[in-house]
Design an enzyme around this catalytic site. Sequence first.
Site, PDB file in Angstrom:
ATOM      1  N   HIS A   1     -22.267  11.029 -10.478  1.00 39.67           N
ATOM      2  CA  HIS A   1     -22.228   9.753 -11.181  1.00 39.67           C
ATOM      3  C   HIS A   1     -21.666   8.691 -10.233  1.00 39.67           C
ATOM      4  O   HIS A   1     -20.753   8.945  -9.467  1.00 39.67           O
ATOM      5  CB  HIS A   1     -21.333   9.888 -12.407  1.00 39.67           C
ATOM      6  CG  HIS A   1     -21.074   8.608 -13.107  1.00 39.67           C
ATOM      7  ND1 HIS A   1     -22.080   7.725 -13.415  1.00 39.67           N
ATOM      8  CD2 HIS A   1     -19.912   8.032 -13.543  1.00 39.67           C
ATOM      9  CE1 HIS A   1     -21.551   6.675 -14.025  1.00 39.67           C
ATOM     10  NE2 HIS A   1     -20.249   6.835 -14.113  1.00 39.67           N
TER      11      HIS A   1
ATOM     12  N   ASN B   1     -22.219   0.810 -11.484  1.00 39.26           N
ATOM     13  CA  ASN B   1     -22.204   1.914 -12.441  1.00 39.26           C
ATOM     14  C   ASN B   1     -23.249   1.649 -13.525  1.00 39.26           C
ATOM     15  O   ASN B   1     -23.082   0.757 -14.346  1.00 39.26           O
ATOM     16  CB  ASN B   1     -20.796   2.019 -13.051  1.00 39.26           C
ATOM     17  CG  ASN B   1     -20.665   3.159 -14.037  1.00 39.26           C
ATOM     18  OD1 ASN B   1     -21.658   3.746 -14.470  1.00 39.26           O
ATOM     19  ND2 ASN B   1     -19.433   3.462 -14.408  1.00 39.26           N
TER      20      ASN B   1
ATOM     21  N   CYS C   1     -21.681   7.908 -19.535  1.00 35.96           N
ATOM     22  CA  CYS C   1     -22.088   8.136 -18.137  1.00 35.96           C
ATOM     23  C   CYS C   1     -22.489   9.590 -17.879  1.00 35.96           C
ATOM     24  O   CYS C   1     -23.124   9.896 -16.874  1.00 35.96           O
ATOM     25  CB  CYS C   1     -20.961   7.745 -17.190  1.00 35.96           C
ATOM     26  SG  CYS C   1     -20.395   6.059 -17.439  1.00 35.96           S
TER      27      CYS C   1
HETATM   28  O1  UT7 Z   1     -18.051   5.521 -15.529  1.00 37.72           O
HETATM   29  C1  UT7 Z   1     -16.959   6.084 -16.158  1.00 37.72           C
HETATM   30  C2  UT7 Z   1     -15.917   6.346 -15.210  1.00 37.72           C
HETATM   31  N1  UT7 Z   1     -15.323   5.119 -14.719  1.00 37.72           N
HETATM   32  C3  UT7 Z   1     -14.582   5.183 -13.678  1.00 37.72           C
HETATM   33  O2  UT7 Z   1     -14.484   6.246 -13.143  1.00 37.72           O
HETATM   34  C4  UT7 Z   1     -13.824   3.973 -13.216  1.00 37.72           C
HETATM   35  C5  UT7 Z   1     -12.514   4.429 -12.708  1.00 37.72           C
HETATM   36  N2  UT7 Z   1     -11.627   3.388 -12.229  1.00 37.72           N
HETATM   37  C6  UT7 Z   1     -11.876   2.650 -11.145  1.00 37.72           C
HETATM   38  O3  UT7 Z   1     -12.911   2.725 -10.542  1.00 37.72           O
HETATM   39  C7  UT7 Z   1     -10.757   1.749 -10.634  1.00 37.72           C
HETATM   40  O4  UT7 Z   1      -9.567   2.079 -11.310  1.00 37.72           O
HETATM   41  C8  UT7 Z   1     -11.036   0.239 -10.792  1.00 37.72           C
HETATM   42  C9  UT7 Z   1     -12.121  -0.171  -9.800  1.00 37.72           C
HETATM   43  C10 UT7 Z   1     -11.479  -0.062 -12.208  1.00 37.72           C
HETATM   44  C11 UT7 Z   1      -9.789  -0.561 -10.477  1.00 37.72           C
HETATM   45  O5  UT7 Z   1      -9.310  -0.243  -9.197  1.00 37.72           O
HETATM   46  P1  UT7 Z   1      -7.757   0.053  -8.983  1.00 37.72           P
HETATM   47  O6  UT7 Z   1      -7.558   0.274  -7.548  1.00 37.72           O
HETATM   48  O7  UT7 Z   1      -7.394   1.158  -9.918  1.00 37.72           O
HETATM   49  O8  UT7 Z   1      -7.109  -1.331  -9.368  1.00 37.72           O
HETATM   50  P2  UT7 Z   1      -6.031  -1.634 -10.499  1.00 37.72           P
HETATM   51  O9  UT7 Z   1      -6.636  -1.447 -11.847  1.00 37.72           O
HETATM   52  O10 UT7 Z   1      -4.789  -0.886 -10.176  1.00 37.72           O
HETATM   53  O11 UT7 Z   1      -5.785  -3.164 -10.261  1.00 37.72           O
HETATM   54  C12 UT7 Z   1      -5.218  -3.645  -9.057  1.00 37.72           C
HETATM   55  C13 UT7 Z   1      -5.129  -5.155  -9.141  1.00 37.72           C
HETATM   56  C14 UT7 Z   1      -4.561  -5.683 -10.459  1.00 37.72           C
HETATM   57  O12 UT7 Z   1      -3.733  -6.801 -10.150  1.00 37.72           O
HETATM   58  P3  UT7 Z   1      -2.120  -6.658 -10.173  1.00 37.72           P
HETATM   59  O13 UT7 Z   1      -1.789  -6.233 -11.557  1.00 37.72           O
HETATM   60  O14 UT7 Z   1      -1.817  -5.608  -9.144  1.00 37.72           O
HETATM   61  O15 UT7 Z   1      -1.674  -8.028  -9.805  1.00 37.72           O
HETATM   62  C15 UT7 Z   1      -5.775  -6.182 -11.194  1.00 37.72           C
HETATM   63  O16 UT7 Z   1      -5.482  -7.237 -12.079  1.00 37.72           O
HETATM   64  O17 UT7 Z   1      -6.429  -5.723  -9.027  1.00 37.72           O
HETATM   65  C16 UT7 Z   1      -6.642  -6.677 -10.078  1.00 37.72           C
HETATM   66  N3  UT7 Z   1      -8.043  -6.689 -10.402  1.00 37.72           N
HETATM   67  C17 UT7 Z   1      -8.938  -7.496  -9.800  1.00 37.72           C
HETATM   68  N4  UT7 Z   1      -8.796  -8.411  -8.839  1.00 37.72           N
HETATM   69  C18 UT7 Z   1      -9.903  -9.048  -8.426  1.00 37.72           C
HETATM   70  C19 UT7 Z   1      -8.700  -5.915 -11.309  1.00 37.72           C
HETATM   71  N5  UT7 Z   1     -10.007  -6.224 -11.298  1.00 37.72           N
HETATM   72  C20 UT7 Z   1     -10.178  -7.189 -10.369  1.00 37.72           C
HETATM   73  C21 UT7 Z   1     -11.309  -7.898  -9.904  1.00 37.72           C
HETATM   74  N6  UT7 Z   1     -11.117  -8.811  -8.934  1.00 37.72           N
HETATM   75  N7  UT7 Z   1     -12.543  -7.674 -10.383  1.00 37.72           N
END
Ligand code: UT7
Length: 336
Positions: free
Chosen positions: A261, A291, A114
């Site tokens: 980004h 992204n 990225c």
């Molecule tokens: O380009 C390179 C750089 N990349 C980034 O900067 C990405 C950085 N990270 C992020 O943008 C975020 O961390 C994410 C969007 C990937 C995830 O958001 P989050 O608020 O950190 O969510 P999380 O990973 O803590 O997950 C929260 C919950 C989980 O469920 P439990 O374990 O709390 O029951 C996940 O399983 O959300 C669940 N989850 C989803 N639910 C519905 C994860 N993905 C999804 C989904 N739909 N697509």
Amino acid sequence: MSFSTHIVGVGGYLPERIMSNDELATIVDTSDDWIRERTGITQRHIIDKNQGTSDLATQAAQQALDDAGLTVHDIDAVIVATTTPDMVFPSTASMVQHKLGGKGFPCWDIQAVCSGFVYGLAQADGMMKGGMFKRVLLIGAESMSRIVDWSDRNTCVLFGDGAGAVVLEYKDAEHGILGSVLHCDGSYRDLLMAQHAHPGASPNNDRARLDMNTDAAGVAAVSMKGNEVFRFAVTKLGEVVDEVLGKHDLCKEDLHWLVPHQANIRILNATAKKLKMSTDQISITVAKHANTSAASVPLALNDLYRKGNIQTGQLLLLEAFAGGFAWGANLLRWSK
Ligand code: UT7
């Protein structure tokens, strides 16, 4: 006046096919609400099965050349920042050169995921300052849909395909690129990666489900520990802004535009807060194309530029964070 590198043409391209969050919810267990709320993404563009990254790159490049009032024959080098090349070799840049009708001048790809465009801008600027080239075509282009794991809701909802391009010219004129800072810490490999696999080795990468290309030599699937990447990204993006501004005796208040980004609206908002910038000063395009990795920054620049928002002399900061981890920023005064 003095010699410096200037952006003299800007272009962008998104493939026609749009995949909404609702369509994604028919593939993995997710919802439009979750994706919007946690990422700000509403849709992404998906490359046609008959297209390659070089096709997206060529479209964006042609628009940038037209914008500059130049043709490929005015160009001295093509650099494509990509993680998703058409083939292992030859380079995507060489294919772009050919598709644009050029010949003879050097072409190569760079890979910083990225951060590829930000790395590429720093590299091109350095080479131009060193006297190697007068005009360089720099493109960020990706077909992320070809390397995501379409059964992993944690990652597949986040990415899309597209390309953005700039024509750079080294000339005796006011403003231009002031400088760049780049960083990498390879110890974070496991937090964000795409392991290469041979055909058939990745049952999760069932591209046929999305009717995408089936001809590539191998497949890779993106995996990410999103939470940890998120925290690191916000910290490092804040730091790199201070670093590049400090190097040029400038401060946050001097910035007119942030062109970051586009990974997650929450990262953009957190960065804005750190910089005490209004979100109106940030080019935000993540909603409409998700992204797009190396294409994110030039697509965000293209959007801001096409809206007619950038005035001569304004200070722009481009920044990115990527797998590696690799991150960096470019500082420039607009001068097109
Ligand atoms: O380009 C390179 C750089 N990349 C980034 O900067 C990405 C950085 N990270 C992020 O943008 C975020 O961390 C994410 C969007 C990937 C995830 O958001 P989050 O608020 O950190 O969510 P999380 O990973 O803590 O997950 C929260 C919950 C989980 O469920 P439990 O374990 O709390 O029951 C996940 O399983 O959300 C669940 N989850 C989803 N639910 C519905 C994860 N993905 C999804 C989904 N739909 N697509």
